[in-house]
Scaffold this motif. Structure first.
Motif, short mmCIF file in Angstrom:
data_model
loop_
_atom_site.label_atom_id
_atom_site.label_comp_id
_atom_site.label_asym_id
_atom_site.label_seq_id
_atom_site.Cartn_x
_atom_site.Cartn_y
_atom_site.Cartn_z
N LEU A 99 0.83 -1.20 0.00
CA LEU A 99 0.00 0.00 0.00
C LEU A 99 0.87 1.26 0.00
CD1 LEU A 99 -2.87 1.15 0.15
CD2 LEU A 99 -2.70 1.06 2.65
N ALA A 100 1.93 1.23 0.80
CA ALA A 100 2.84 2.36 0.81
C ALA A 100 3.47 2.56 -0.56
CB ALA A 100 3.93 2.16 1.86
N GLY A 101 3.85 1.46 -1.21
CA GLY A 101 4.45 1.54 -2.53
C GLY A 101 3.53 2.15 -3.57
N LEU A 102 2.23 1.88 -3.46
CA LEU A 102 1.27 2.43 -4.41
C LEU A 102 1.18 3.94 -4.33
CD1 LEU A 102 -1.70 -0.12 -4.07
CD2 LEU A 102 -0.14 0.14 -6.02
N HIS A 103 1.46 4.49 -3.15
CA HIS A 103 1.35 5.94 -2.95
C HIS A 103 2.71 6.61 -2.82
CE1 HIS A 103 -3.01 5.75 -2.41
NE2 HIS A 103 -2.80 4.65 -1.73
N ALA A 104 3.78 5.89 -3.19
CA ALA A 104 5.13 6.41 -3.00
C ALA A 104 5.41 7.60 -3.91
CB ALA A 104 6.15 5.30 -3.27
N ARG A 105 6.11 8.56 -3.35
CA ARG A 105 6.59 9.70 -4.12
C ARG A 105 7.88 9.30 -4.85
NH1 ARG A 105 5.31 14.86 -2.53
NH2 ARG A 105 7.51 15.48 -2.49
N PRO A 106 8.27 10.09 -5.86
CA PRO A 106 9.51 9.77 -6.58
C PRO A 106 10.71 9.72 -5.65
CG PRO A 106 8.23 11.44 -7.74
CD PRO A 106 7.56 11.25 -6.43
N ASP A 107 11.64 8.86 -5.96
CA ASP A 107 12.91 8.76 -5.23
C ASP A 107 12.76 8.18 -3.83
OD1 ASP A 107 15.68 9.01 -5.43
OD2 ASP A 107 15.71 10.91 -4.33
N ALA A 108 11.68 7.44 -3.59
CA ALA A 108 11.54 6.76 -2.29
C ALA A 108 12.56 5.63 -2.18
CB ALA A 108 10.13 6.19 -2.15
N LEU A 109 12.95 5.31 -0.95
CA LEU A 109 13.83 4.17 -0.76
C LEU A 109 13.14 2.89 -1.24
CD1 LEU A 109 15.34 4.73 2.82
CD2 LEU A 109 16.55 4.85 0.65
N PRO A 110 13.86 1.98 -1.87
CA PRO A 110 13.24 0.72 -2.31
C PRO A 110 12.95 -0.19 -1.12
CG PRO A 110 15.59 0.71 -2.77
CD PRO A 110 15.27 2.08 -2.28
N PRO A 111 11.90 -1.01 -1.21
CA PRO A 111 11.55 -1.91 -0.10
C PRO A 111 12.70 -2.80 0.35
CG PRO A 111 9.78 -1.86 -1.71
CD PRO A 111 10.92 -1.09 -2.31
N ASP A 112 13.49 -3.30 -0.58
CA ASP A 112 14.60 -4.20 -0.21
C ASP A 112 15.59 -3.52 0.72
OD1 ASP A 112 13.45 -6.15 -1.73
OD2 ASP A 112 14.88 -6.03 -3.39
N GLN A 113 15.82 -2.23 0.51
CA GLN A 113 16.76 -1.50 1.34
C GLN A 113 16.22 -1.31 2.75
OE1 GLN A 113 18.08 2.12 -0.51
NE2 GLN A 113 19.98 2.17 0.65
N VAL A 114 14.91 -1.09 2.85
CA VAL A 114 14.29 -0.94 4.17
C VAL A 114 14.25 -2.29 4.89
CG1 VAL A 114 12.19 -0.27 5.40
CG2 VAL A 114 12.94 1.04 3.40
N LEU A 115 13.95 -3.35 4.15
CA LEU A 115 13.89 -4.68 4.77
C LEU A 115 15.27 -5.20 5.15
CD1 LEU A 115 11.15 -6.41 2.58
CD2 LEU A 115 10.94 -5.54 4.90
N GLU A 116 16.30 -4.67 4.52
CA GLU A 116 17.67 -5.03 4.93
C GLU A 116 17.95 -4.49 6.33
OE1 GLU A 116 22.30 -4.17 3.57
OE2 GLU A 116 20.64 -3.67 2.22
N ILE A 117 17.38 -3.34 6.64
CA ILE A 117 17.56 -2.76 7.97
C ILE A 117 16.64 -3.44 8.99
CG2 ILE A 117 17.27 -0.63 9.32
CD1 ILE A 117 18.13 0.90 6.80
N PHE A 118 15.43 -3.79 8.55
CA PHE A 118 14.46 -4.46 9.43
C PHE A 118 14.12 -5.84 8.86
CE2 PHE A 118 12.80 0.06 10.28
CZ PHE A 118 13.60 0.21 11.40
N PRO A 119 15.07 -6.79 8.88
CA PRO A 119 14.83 -8.09 8.25
C PRO A 119 13.69 -8.87 8.89
CG PRO A 119 16.85 -8.13 9.56
CD PRO A 119 16.43 -6.70 9.47
N ARG A 120 13.39 -8.57 10.14
CA ARG A 120 12.28 -9.28 10.81
C ARG A 120 10.96 -9.07 10.07
NH1 ARG A 120 10.90 -13.70 13.49
NH2 ARG A 120 9.30 -13.36 15.08
N LEU A 121 10.80 -7.90 9.46
CA LEU A 121 9.57 -7.67 8.70
C LEU A 121 9.48 -8.59 7.50
CD1 LEU A 121 9.28 -3.75 8.72
CD2 LEU A 121 8.05 -5.41 10.15
N GLY A 122 10.62 -8.87 6.87
CA GLY A 122 10.61 -9.82 5.77
C GLY A 122 10.23 -11.22 6.23
#
Length: 226
Positions: A99-122
């Motif tokens: 849902l966040a990705g659907l409303h993302a503004r240009p140049d948002a961090l990619p999900p993989d980069q965020v999940l690398e920091i919070f792997p528990r969410l993956g």
């Protein structure tokens, strides 16, 4: 640039925020420190359009958001990580991120980069939010906000309930956002974490905000004038 000028916010006869003014520039991190009841959450909610101010101005990149609805504020590029998480209990972790990705503004961090920091969410991708632990819900609230690609990220006590290793992850994430020119307004309890990640620090007490100082200024910090 986020400009907050002379903002006052009240709950009935109780004035929770008193004449608060500051500027937040692209890539800058400002930490506002204070105990519970200092007015930090009210200030965060007022800036994000969730609470109507009684006086003052809020502008983002020259656009007046003083009495704009929260949805308008969010579309303008200011995103809030609220205290209390406010995730959707019936939605899975993956659905929140999608849902966040659907409303993302240009140049948002990619999900993989965020999940690398919070792997528990993956690891918990298919789990509904109501079944997550408090710390996991907090990670999800932060990830959801970051994936929207804000120009300004307002974080209301984001490290509450997080283990030390995850607090370090929040710091890494703030650093990544700073490198992309995202400004961060960090509402926190006094402690080493906000001083380590912030460029400027200000104390808040009974709704009044002290003048922001450099985070590593050796000069003793002063509180709000009375």
């Amino acid at each position: 640039m986020l400009e907050v000028r002379g903002v006052r916010s009240s709950y009935g006869a109780v004035q929770a925020v008193r004449e608060v003014s500051f500027e937040l520039h692209p890539g800058e991190v400002l930490a506002i420190l204070g105990p519970n009841g200092a007015g930090k959450s009210t200030l965060a909610n007022t800036i994000a359009g969730l609470h109507t101010l009684s006086q003052g101005r809020v502008r983002l990149a020259g656009v007046d958001l003083t009495r704009a609805r929260a949805t308008v504020v969010a579309r303008s590029g200011l995103t809030l990580v609220p205290q209390g998480r406010r995730v959707f209990g019936s939605c899975t972790v993956a659905e929140h991120l999608q849902l966040a990705g659907l409303h993302a503004r240009p140049d948002a961090l990619p999900p993989d980069q965020v999940l690398e920091i919070f792997p528990r969410l993956g690891d918990r991708r298919d789990v509904r939010a109501r079944r997550l632990s408090g710390g996991e819900q907090q990670m999800l609230a932060i990830a959801r906000a970051v994936l929207l690609g804000p120009a300004v990220l307002v974080m209301d006590e984001p490290t509450e309930g997080l283990a030390p290793s995850l607090v370090t992850g929040v710091g890494r994430l703030i650093g990544l956002l700073r490198d992309k020119g995202v400004a961060t307004l960090l509402m926190e309890q006094p402690g080493p974490f906000p001083r380590a990640v912030a460029d400027k620090v200000a104390t808040m007490d009974r709704g009044e905000l002290a003048t922001p100082r450099r985070a590593h200024d050796s000069t003793q910090e002063v509180g709000p004038s009375r």
